[in-house]
Design an enzyme around this catalytic site. Structure first.
Site, PDB file in Angstrom:
ATOM      1  CG  ASP A  31      -1.507   1.198   1.506  1.00 56.25           C
ATOM      2  OD1 ASP A  31      -2.310   1.664   0.415  1.00 56.25           O
ATOM      3  OD2 ASP A  31      -1.533   1.759   2.584  1.00 56.25           O
ATOM      4  CG  ASP A  33      -1.892   7.449   0.392  1.00 54.50           C
ATOM      5  OD1 ASP A  33      -2.674   8.683   0.262  1.00 54.50           O
ATOM      6  OD2 ASP A  33      -1.219   7.244  -0.760  1.00 54.50           O
ATOM      7  NE  ARG A  77     -12.286   9.269   1.341  1.00 53.83           N
ATOM      8  CZ  ARG A  77     -11.437   8.287   1.366  1.00 53.83           C
ATOM      9  NH1 ARG A  77     -10.011   8.282   1.830  1.00 53.83           N
ATOM     10  NH2 ARG A  77     -11.778   6.825   0.871  1.00 53.83           N
TER      11      ARG A  77
END
Length: 241
Positions: A31, A33, A77
């Site tokens: 991953d 972030d 978002r």
């Protein structure tokens, strides 16, 4: 139920007996972030629009697994990012994004052992492509932010661009990409290491032979074979002979 035990301070194992052999693994999947890098990019982009608190609350709920529809949470978002400029994205990259401690050492060790590397992210190509190139990662999958054309060229539309593999890289897509990459390499998913911190990493972690939670949310720590709760990502190397 397998009991988790602290191997060394801040390094917790579940169902593992070190030392392991890095040569037994052929693919490392990361991953981005809050795993390879120190920030949640969508939150920092939102800060440029004065909306960090609102967007970060959605991100936190999604990463904790409290929002089950990750795709919709990301659409919400990104919609709030409309009007943010490419210059704003560049500022986030230059001023706020940093690799987490131990990342370069771990990736280098994986490559030295002959492993391929894969970055799968619910974030955006503006950042993942640069992290990929800096670390020399072999494969990536992430999302593309759509830009306005015409007079507002260089501003975000608040939408993402569909790609040939699908619309949004969520947990299911991360799992799919891990499996597709293993098939391409002719290896078993059990020869893969998957590293993440949020609920959308659990599907790929469930397929991998070694799952690693890095400073992760509680639900992820509970299910991972390895928890790195203190120190850098290279602490994973402590498990290997």
């Amino acid at each position: 139920m397998t009991v988790s035990q602290e191997f060394t301070p801040g390094l917790v194992l579940r169902g593992l007996t070190p030392p392991l052999r890095l040569a037994d693994f052929k693919l490392a999947v990361f991953d981005m972030d809050s795993t390879l890098i120190n920030i949640e990019c969508v939150d920092e982009i939102a800060a440029e629009a004065g909306l960090k608190e609102e967007v970060a609350a959605i991100t936190e709920a999604a990463m904790r697994g409290e929002i089950t529809d990750y795709k919709e949470s990301l659409r919400q978002r990104v919609k709030l990012l409309r009007g943010v400029t490419v210059a704003d994205l560049e500022r986030v990259y230059v001023e706020r994004l940093r690799l987490n401690p131990g990342v370069e050492r771990l990736v280098a060790a994986c490559k030295a052992a002959g492993m391929k590397t894969l970055l799968v992210s619910g974030g955006f190509t503006f950042f993942t492509d640069r992290v990929r190139d800096h670390l020399g990662i072999d494969y990536t999958r992430s999302n593309v932010l759509e830009l306005e054309s015409g007079p507002n060229c260089g501003q975000l539309t608040g939408r993402m661009v569909d790609q040939d593999w699908g619309d949004i890289c969520d947990g299911d897509e991360k799992r799919k990409m891990l499996l597709e990459t293993c098939a391409k390499l002719g290896i078993s998913p059990k020869q893969a290491i998957a590293v993440g911190d949020g609920a959308n990493d659990l599907p790929m972690m469930g397929e991998a032979g070694l799952s690693v939670a890095y400073h992760a949310k509680p639900r992820v720590r509970e299910q991972a074979m390895v928890q790195i709760n203190e120190g850098g990502l290279d602490r994973l190397l402590e498990l290997f002979a």
